[in-house]
Scaffold this motif. Structure first.
Motif, mmCIF file in Angstrom:
data_model
loop_
_atom_site.group_PDB
_atom_site.id
_atom_site.type_symbol
_atom_site.label_atom_id
_atom_site.label_comp_id
_atom_site.label_asym_id
_atom_site.label_seq_id
_atom_site.Cartn_x
_atom_site.Cartn_y
_atom_site.Cartn_z
ATOM 1 N N ASP A 145 18.319 -65.775 136.216
ATOM 2 C CA ASP A 145 17.186 -66.298 136.529
ATOM 3 C C ASP A 145 16.357 -67.042 135.170
ATOM 4 O O ASP A 145 15.110 -66.666 134.917
ATOM 5 N N TYR A 146 17.130 -67.628 134.220
ATOM 6 C CA TYR A 146 16.495 -68.357 133.276
ATOM 7 C C TYR A 146 16.798 -69.773 133.086
ATOM 8 O O TYR A 146 17.862 -70.331 133.543
ATOM 9 N N ALA A 147 15.895 -70.611 132.398
ATOM 10 C CA ALA A 147 16.004 -71.832 132.062
ATOM 11 C C ALA A 147 17.202 -72.167 131.032
ATOM 12 O O ALA A 147 17.496 -71.199 130.422
ATOM 13 N N GLY A 148 17.787 -73.360 131.200
ATOM 14 C CA GLY A 148 18.476 -73.941 130.060
ATOM 15 C C GLY A 148 20.139 -73.196 129.992
ATOM 16 O O GLY A 148 20.702 -73.190 129.183
ATOM 17 N N LEU A 195 31.413 -77.358 138.422
ATOM 18 C CA LEU A 195 30.221 -77.434 137.268
ATOM 19 C C LEU A 195 29.058 -77.188 138.109
ATOM 20 O O LEU A 195 28.852 -77.917 139.081
ATOM 21 N N PHE A 196 28.180 -76.167 137.364
ATOM 22 C CA PHE A 196 26.969 -75.940 138.160
ATOM 23 C C PHE A 196 25.889 -76.105 137.042
ATOM 24 O O PHE A 196 26.016 -75.359 135.860
ATOM 25 N N LEU A 197 24.714 -76.871 137.330
ATOM 26 C CA LEU A 197 23.752 -77.001 136.539
ATOM 27 C C LEU A 197 22.513 -76.021 136.854
ATOM 28 O O LEU A 197 22.163 -76.421 137.724
ATOM 29 N N GLY A 198 22.361 -75.328 135.688
ATOM 30 C CA GLY A 198 21.012 -74.588 136.232
ATOM 31 C C GLY A 198 19.756 -75.322 135.885
ATOM 32 O O GLY A 198 19.884 -76.460 135.227
ATOM 33 N N ASN A 199 18.679 -74.925 136.303
ATOM 34 C CA ASN A 199 17.427 -75.634 136.282
ATOM 35 C C ASN A 199 16.800 -75.248 135.200
ATOM 36 O O ASN A 199 16.985 -74.408 134.211
ATOM 37 N N ASN A 200 15.990 -76.326 134.446
ATOM 38 C CA ASN A 200 15.205 -76.353 133.246
ATOM 39 C C ASN A 200 13.967 -76.424 133.228
ATOM 40 O O ASN A 200 13.391 -76.679 134.444
ATOM 41 N N GLU A 201 13.106 -76.088 132.434
ATOM 42 C CA GLU A 201 11.727 -76.354 132.429
ATOM 43 C C GLU A 201 11.319 -77.679 132.908
ATOM 44 O O GLU A 201 11.996 -78.629 132.298
ATOM 45 N N CYS A 202 10.304 -77.887 133.239
ATOM 46 C CA CYS A 202 9.750 -79.267 133.756
ATOM 47 C C CYS A 202 8.293 -79.415 133.587
ATOM 48 O O CYS A 202 7.445 -78.625 134.386
ATOM 49 N N SER A 257 19.190 -72.564 143.394
ATOM 50 C CA SER A 257 19.415 -71.471 144.199
ATOM 51 C C SER A 257 21.125 -71.208 144.367
ATOM 52 O O SER A 257 21.411 -70.114 144.350
ATOM 53 N N THR A 258 21.858 -72.231 144.095
ATOM 54 C CA THR A 258 23.146 -71.982 143.981
ATOM 55 C C THR A 258 23.455 -71.357 142.729
ATOM 56 O O THR A 258 24.558 -70.642 142.716
ATOM 57 N N PHE A 259 22.910 -71.841 141.805
ATOM 58 C CA PHE A 259 22.929 -71.385 140.480
ATOM 59 C C PHE A 259 22.732 -69.605 140.551
ATOM 60 O O PHE A 259 23.605 -68.771 140.107
ATOM 61 N N LEU A 260 21.779 -69.162 141.222
ATOM 62 C CA LEU A 260 21.213 -68.098 141.339
ATOM 63 C C LEU A 260 22.547 -67.154 142.510
ATOM 64 O O LEU A 260 22.841 -65.990 141.675
#
Ligand code: GLY
Ligand code: MN
Ligand code: MN
Length: 461
Positions: free
Chosen positions: A55-58, A24-31, A46-49
Motif C-alpha cells: 500500500d505504498y506509492a511508487g 505488467l502492473f503499475l502501482g499508483n503514484n502520489e498525485c 486495487s489490482t496492485f493491492l
C-alpha cells in the motif's frame, strides 16, 4: 495485509490462466491536487493491492511467466523523503511480505520491458485510468495514450475479473467490516438529520465515522435533499421540514475493501403520506429483488423484477398506464429509475469498473445502449462468492420528464399530465450489500434501518 500465501496463491492462479507472456502492473503514484506537493489522499491501485498487497506509492511489478520471475520495481526513500514523509519498509521488505524475493530499481523497468519485447514476449497490461500512468506506459512501451486502452490485454483483464469476482472468506470478512462502518455512518445521519442542519454537517459527521474506524470513504459522500440527482456532490443546502434527505455513503476499511449504502429519510420525524407511499413502493422493489437472489439467476432478471415492481407502483399512483411488465421490458420505467439495480463491490466500490463493464458485469456479452438499460452495470448470472449492491430508487427528475414529454417518449405508458404535480418530489433510494452463497444470498454487515417504519423509529429515538 493478508498472509503472504494469499498473494502467492493469487499470482499462481493468474500465471496458470495466462500460461505465457509478461504481465505488467503499475502501482499508483502520489498525485498533486493544486500543486505537486499538495497531494490527494494516496490510494493504491486495487489490482496492485490484490496481487502485491503493498500500500505504498511508487511501485511497479512484473510477472514474467516465460522466465518464471516475479519482480517488484521501486526505489528506496531518500533522506529528504524520510525527513518530510517518514520512513517505510525497504523495497525488499515490502516484497518479502507478499512472497516476492526479487526487486530492482525503477529505472530497470524500461530496460526489462525492452529486452522482453526484443525477445518477442507478449507484454500484457491493464487499461490505465490515471494521466501519469498513460505517460508512464507511453515511456515504457511506446504506445500513445489514445491507443493504450484498445491495446490493453483482454486475456489479462479476463483472468483478473475471473479471480477478483469471487470473494474469499477472508475478503468477505474485510467487506463486512467496511459495511459495518458504513451502517454506523447511516445511523449517525438518521440521528442527525433535522430541519436547520446543513447537508455539509451530515457529510462531515459520516466522514468522521469512516476515518475513526481506521479507513476512509469508499467514494465521495452524497448527502443531499436533491436525491433525484444520482451522484450529487453538492452539500450546501439547509434541510427543511417536509423534505427528503438522501445519504449515499460508504467506508473502505483499512485493507481498502468497500461498503456502499444508501438511505432516504424524512427531514421531519415522519414521512409525509406521499413520501411514505413512494418509499413503500421502492421498498417493495428492493424486497422483491432481494428475494430473487440466488446462484444461476442473471442479475438482469433481478433488475427487471425490481423495475417491474416500480412500474406497478407508478401505475397505482396514476403515473403509468398499461402492463407494468411491458413498461419495464421496453424501458419506459427508466423515467423513474434511469440507473441500474446494482454493481459488483470489493476493493473498488464499483469493483473492477476500469477493467470494463462488459467483462465484469456482462461476461463478455454486449451491453444495451438504450437509456436506462445502458446504466445497468451488472447483468450476468450470479455465482457464489459474488458481492454486489442492490439499490433500487424512484427519482422524479424535472428535466428528464420535460425532455421525454417533448420527445413523446413511451406515450402508451407514461401519463405526462399527472407528472407535473410530482416534479418537486425529489428522489428515494435504498441500497444494501449482498453476497451470493451456495444456495441463496446473504446481506452483508449489520442491519441498517431499511423499511419506512424502521427509519421513522430510528429518527424518533
Ligand atoms: N455510491 C455510488 C453507487 O451507489 O453506485
Ligand atoms: Mn452503489
Ligand atoms: Mn451507493
Amino acid at each position: 495485509m493478508f498472509a503472504k500465501e494469499t498473494y502467492i496463491h493469487r499470482r499462481q492462479q493468474l500465471k496458470e490462466t495466462l500460461k505465457s507472456g509478461l504481465l505488467l502492473f503499475l502501482g499508483n503514484n502520489e498525485c498533486g491536487m493544486n500543486y505537486a506537493d499538495n497531494t490527494y489522499h494516496f490510494r493504491q491501485d486495487s489490482t496492485f493491492l490484490y496481487f502485491f498487497g503493498s500500500d505504498y506509492a511508487g511501485l511497479a511489478a512484473v510477472i514474467d511467466i516465460d522466465e518464471n520471475r516475479e519482480i517488484i520495481f521501486g526505489d528506496e526513500l531518500t533522506i529528504d523523503d524520510i525527513v518530510w514523509m517518514g520512513t517505510q519498509p525497504t523495497i525488499s521488505e515490502k516484497s518479502e511480505r507478499v512472497g516476492i524475493s526479487e526487486t530492482l530499481p525503477m529505472k530497470e523497468l524500461r530496460n526489462y520491458l525492452e529486452r522482453a519485447a526484443a525477445k518477442g514476449q507478449s507484454i500484457h497490461y491493464l487499461p490505465p485510468y490515471r494521466g501519469d500512468h498513460k505517460l508512464w506506459l507511453q515511456e515504457l512501451l511506446g504506445i500513445h495514450p489514445t491507443e493504450q486502452a484498445a491495446k490493453s490485454s483482454v486475456p489479462l483483464i479476463r483472468a483478473i475479473v475471473e479471480q477478483r469476482s469471487y470473494k474469499s472468506a477472508e475478503e468477505i470478512a474485510q467487506i463486512e467490516e467496511a459495511v459495518n462502518t458504513s451502517v454506523e455512518m447511516h445511523v449517525t445521519a438518521m440521528r442527525m438529520a433535522r430541519p436547520g442542519i446543513k447537508e455539509s454537517e451530515i457529510a462531515a459527521a459520516v466522514t468522521e465515522v469512516a476515518m475513526r474506524n481506521g479507513g476512509n470513504l469508499s467514494f465521495p459522500v452524497i448527502a443531499t435533499i436533491n436525491g433525484q440527482t444520482l451522484h450529487n456532490h453538492c452539500h450546501s443546502n439547509v434541510l427543511k421540514e417536509g423534505q427528503l434527505f438522501l445519504l449515499d455513503a460508504g467506508a473502505e476499511n483499512g485493507m481498502h475493501y468497500a461498503g456502499d449504502l444508501t438511505s432516504t429519510m424524512p427531514v421531519s420525524t415522519q414521512f409525509t403520506e406521499r413520501q411514505k407511499i413512494v418509499y413503500d413502493i421502492n421498498h417493495r422493489a428492493y424486497t422483491a429483488a432481494v428475494n430473487a437472489l440466488k446462484p444461476g439467476v442473471p442479475f438482469r432478471d433481478v433488475h427487471m423484477i425490481a423495475v417491474t415492481e416500480i412500474a406497478k407502483g407508478m401505475k397505482e399512483l396514476g403515473l403509468l398506464k398499461g402492463d407494468p411488465a411491458e413498461a419495464a421490458r421496453v424501458g419506459a420505467y427508466a423515467l423513474f429509475m434511469p440507473c441500474g439495480l446494482g454493481h459488483m463491490m470489493g476493493l473498488d466500490v464499483h469493483d473492477m469498473e476500469n477493467l470494463g463493464e462488459v467483462w465484469v458485469g456482462y461476461d463478455g456479452q454486449p451491453k444495451s445502449t438504450q437509456f436506462g438499460f445502458k446504466s445497468l452495470r451488472l447483468a450476468r448470472k450470479l455465482e457464489p462468492g459474488f458481492v454486489f449492491t442492490v439499490e433500487p430508487g424512484i427519482y422524479f427528475i424535472p428535466e428528464l420528464i420535460d425532455k421525454w414529454r417533448a420527445e413523446k417518449m413511451f406515450t402508451d405508458f407514461i401519463c405526462y399530465d399527472k407528472l407535473d404535480a410530482w416534479k418537486d418530489f425529489g428522489g428515494i433510494r435504498n441500497e444494501e450489500d449482498y453476497l451470493i452463497t451456495a444456495d441463496g444470498a446473504r446481506r452483508l454487515g449489520n442491519h441498517k434501518p431499511s423499511s419506512a417504519e424502521e427509519i421513522e423509529a430510528e429518527r424518533n429515538r
